[in-house]
Design an enzyme around this catalytic site. Structure first.
Site, PDB file in Angstrom:
ATOM      1  N   GLU A 119     -18.654  -5.142  18.986  1.00 41.80           N
ATOM      2  CA  GLU A 119     -18.283  -6.071  20.053  1.00 41.80           C
ATOM      3  C   GLU A 119     -18.567  -5.456  21.425  1.00 41.80           C
ATOM      4  O   GLU A 119     -18.453  -4.243  21.604  1.00 41.80           O
ATOM      5  CB  GLU A 119     -16.782  -6.389  19.954  1.00 41.80           C
ATOM      6  CG  GLU A 119     -16.426  -7.045  18.637  1.00 41.80           C
ATOM      7  CD  GLU A 119     -14.942  -7.347  18.491  1.00 41.80           C
ATOM      8  OE1 GLU A 119     -14.143  -6.884  19.331  1.00 41.80           O
ATOM      9  OE2 GLU A 119     -14.595  -8.045  17.541  1.00 41.80           O
ATOM     10  N   CYS A 142     -18.856  -3.966  29.114  1.00 35.57           N
ATOM     11  CA  CYS A 142     -18.188  -2.883  28.400  1.00 35.57           C
ATOM     12  C   CYS A 142     -18.885  -2.749  27.045  1.00 35.57           C
ATOM     13  O   CYS A 142     -18.867  -3.695  26.251  1.00 35.57           O
ATOM     14  CB  CYS A 142     -16.707  -3.246  28.239  1.00 35.57           C
ATOM     15  SG  CYS A 142     -15.801  -2.076  27.235  1.00 35.57           S
ATOM     16  N   CYS A 167     -14.314   4.036  15.072  1.00 43.25           N
ATOM     17  CA  CYS A 167     -14.122   5.294  15.802  1.00 43.25           C
ATOM     18  C   CYS A 167     -13.342   6.259  14.920  1.00 43.25           C
ATOM     19  O   CYS A 167     -12.368   5.863  14.295  1.00 43.25           O
ATOM     20  CB  CYS A 167     -13.366   5.035  17.104  1.00 43.25           C
ATOM     21  SG  CYS A 167     -13.100   6.559  18.048  1.00 43.25           S
ATOM     22  N   CYS A 205      -6.770   6.936  17.813  1.00 41.67           N
ATOM     23  CA  CYS A 205      -5.676   6.892  18.784  1.00 41.67           C
ATOM     24  C   CYS A 205      -4.661   5.830  18.335  1.00 41.67           C
ATOM     25  O   CYS A 205      -5.045   4.742  17.901  1.00 41.67           O
ATOM     26  CB  CYS A 205      -6.205   6.573  20.177  1.00 41.67           C
ATOM     27  SG  CYS A 205      -7.379   7.814  20.750  1.00 41.67           S
ATOM     28  N   CYS A 229      -4.829   2.074  19.593  1.00 44.10           N
ATOM     29  CA  CYS A 229      -6.142   1.442  19.728  1.00 44.10           C
ATOM     30  C   CYS A 229      -6.565   0.697  18.460  1.00 44.10           C
ATOM     31  O   CYS A 229      -6.498   1.245  17.356  1.00 44.10           O
ATOM     32  CB  CYS A 229      -7.164   2.542  20.055  1.00 44.10           C
ATOM     33  SG  CYS A 229      -8.847   1.973  20.013  1.00 44.10           S
ATOM     34  N   LEU A 257      -6.426   9.331  29.598  1.00 43.89           N
ATOM     35  CA  LEU A 257      -5.384  10.362  29.704  1.00 43.89           C
ATOM     36  C   LEU A 257      -4.087   9.895  29.027  1.00 43.89           C
ATOM     37  O   LEU A 257      -3.622  10.506  28.086  1.00 43.89           O
ATOM     38  CB  LEU A 257      -5.137  10.679  31.184  1.00 43.89           C
ATOM     39  CG  LEU A 257      -4.329  11.919  31.468  1.00 43.89           C
ATOM     40  CD1 LEU A 257      -5.069  13.164  31.037  1.00 43.89           C
ATOM     41  CD2 LEU A 257      -3.995  12.011  32.954  1.00 43.89           C
ATOM     42  N   ASN A 269      -2.731  -3.971  26.047  1.00 42.98           N
ATOM     43  CA  ASN A 269      -2.921  -5.215  25.293  1.00 42.98           C
ATOM     44  C   ASN A 269      -2.435  -4.953  23.875  1.00 42.98           C
ATOM     45  O   ASN A 269      -3.098  -4.249  23.127  1.00 42.98           O
ATOM     46  CB  ASN A 269      -4.402  -5.598  25.279  1.00 42.98           C
ATOM     47  CG  ASN A 269      -4.882  -5.894  26.677  1.00 42.98           C
ATOM     48  OD1 ASN A 269      -4.454  -6.847  27.307  1.00 42.98           O
ATOM     49  ND2 ASN A 269      -5.749  -5.026  27.196  1.00 42.98           N
ATOM     50  N   CYS A 324      -9.238  -3.707  26.946  1.00 46.54           N
ATOM     51  CA  CYS A 324      -9.236  -2.289  26.583  1.00 46.54           C
ATOM     52  C   CYS A 324      -8.411  -1.991  25.325  1.00 46.54           C
ATOM     53  O   CYS A 324      -7.290  -2.424  25.197  1.00 46.54           O
ATOM     54  CB  CYS A 324      -8.656  -1.514  27.765  1.00 46.54           C
ATOM     55  SG  CYS A 324      -8.638   0.233  27.496  1.00 46.54           S
TER      56      CYS A 324
HETATM   57  S1  SF4 Z   1      -9.150   4.856  22.306  1.00 43.78           S
HETATM   58 FE1  SF4 Z   1      -9.929   3.967  20.394  1.00 43.78          FE
HETATM   59  S2  SF4 Z   1     -12.143   3.911  20.644  1.00 43.78           S
HETATM   60 FE2  SF4 Z   1     -11.345   5.330  22.196  1.00 43.78          FE
HETATM   61  S3  SF4 Z   1     -11.418   7.337  21.194  1.00 43.78           S
HETATM   62 FE3  SF4 Z   1      -9.354   6.527  20.793  1.00 43.78          FE
HETATM   63  S4  SF4 Z   1      -9.555   5.502  18.788  1.00 43.78           S
HETATM   64 FE4  SF4 Z   1     -11.619   5.832  19.590  1.00 43.78          FE
END
Ligand code: SF4
Length: 334
Positions: free
Chosen positions: A79, A93, A100, A104, A107, A206, A284, A325
């Protein structure tokens, strides 16, 4: 779309053909070689076969943002999002990976795991989609941010190649200073960006000024401490002389306490170099965390500004289409 094979595809053709073909792709922004009026029928047929320009995607649009859900040659889905800024400029973006590996906690992309790196061409088509859509109304892609799916420094070779193409004056001609890379803090990536000759911007995800909280939110922080990260940022600031952005996603009860704003001021002041800026982002919700209230975000910003730190609250656009984001997950919206 293999732009990097153009020399092979055009072997036997006069030298000037390459420039002609290149301009049709990146300036003419055509999606069918039959539209290339100054190419012979035979060459158009060859290009339609070897370098087809169609991109398989669906568009989901909201008020000031559009998300392209792109199906790649192997069926994987990525996307990208176009955001129309208040001043009328357009930012795309882009994603750099399918999924990934960094996981995180806040995310959506990280939750889906990692499939593979994108090729440079797969990064470039994300911008081409929107450049083509904007062209009929006289619009263009003004800025590119690597803040979509994936950690760009884990795919640096292809990200770098794509940036060189975005920046090409004979093509899309997007200034390096209008291109930003956002990283969770990969030290070798920051080092590579320092050595990269183009003046691309650096943004650091951060989200906390404490190693302890950061490592709970972002597994990468277990191997890269804030001390090491800040050392790399300082080097970037001193060598590149470009402003660094610190991205801070505001999550209720997690990282929005006034004491955490003070901690952030200390971290930045201890950096001993600048300029830097903090982008406060409304979270979000995609899982267990909740967004901070607008009042908490304003209070946090006030503390930063009074502490001498430049900070802005970045408006969240695209939430309704899951294109804001931390929300890009490679899934089609319903
Ligand atoms: S915020 Fe999401 S896309 Fe970015 S490094 Fe962390 S897990 Fe990967």
């Amino acid at each position: 779309m293999d732009f990097f094979n153009l020399d092979k595809i055009l072997s036997g053709q006069p030298k000037y053909r390459r420039g002609q073909v290149w301009r049709w792709i990146f300036v003419g922004l055509i999606d069918d070689w039959d539209l290339a009026s100054d190419l012979s029928k035979e060459l158009k047929e060859l290009l339609n076969e070897k370098l087809p320009l169609k991109i398989d995607y669906q568009l989901v649009a909201d008020r000031r943002s559009s998300k392209a859900v792109i199906r790649l040659f192997d069926g994987e889905v990525i996307e990208s999002v176009l955001i129309e800024n208040k001043d009328g400029r357009h930012t795309v973006c882009v994603s750099s990976q399918v999924g990934c590996p960094l996981g995180c906690a806040f995310c959506a992309t990280g939750k889906g795991g990692f499939k593979r790196n994108l090729s440079a061409a797969e990064i470039i088509i994300q911008v081409l989609i929107f450049a083509r859509l904007l062209k009929p109304d006289g619009g263009r892609v003004d800025n590119i941010v690597f803040m979509g799916m994936g950690e760009p420094f884990l795919n640096w070779d292809n990200v770098k190649k794509s940036i060189e193409i975005f920046n090409d004056p004979q093509g899309l001609n997007i200034g390096a200073r209008s291109i930003s890379i956002s990283t969770c803090g990969l030290l070798e990536g920051i080092e590579a960006l320092i050595k990269f000759p183009l003046q691309v911007n650096l943004a650091i995800s951060l989200h906390s000024a404490s190693d302890d909280l950061r490592s709970r939110l972002m597994p990468i922080a277990n191997t890269v401490s804030l001390r090491e990260l800040m050392k790399a940022v300082k080097k970037y600031l001193l060598v590149k002389k470009r402003k660094v952005m610190f991205e801070y996603v505001m999550m209720e009860g997690i990282n929005d306490d006034p004491a955490q704003a003070v901690e952030l001021i200390e971290l930045i002041k201890n950096l001993g170099a600048g300029p830097v800026m903090v982008n406060l982002l409304t979270y979000n919700p995609t899982g267990k965390f909740k967004p901070s209230s607008p009042e908490s975000i304003k209070r946090f910003k006030k503390i930063l500004v009074e502490g001498g730190i430049e900070a802005i609250i970045r408006e969240s656009v695209g939430g309704k289409i899951l294109g804001a984001c931390g929300q890009l997950a490679g899934k089609k919206s319903n």
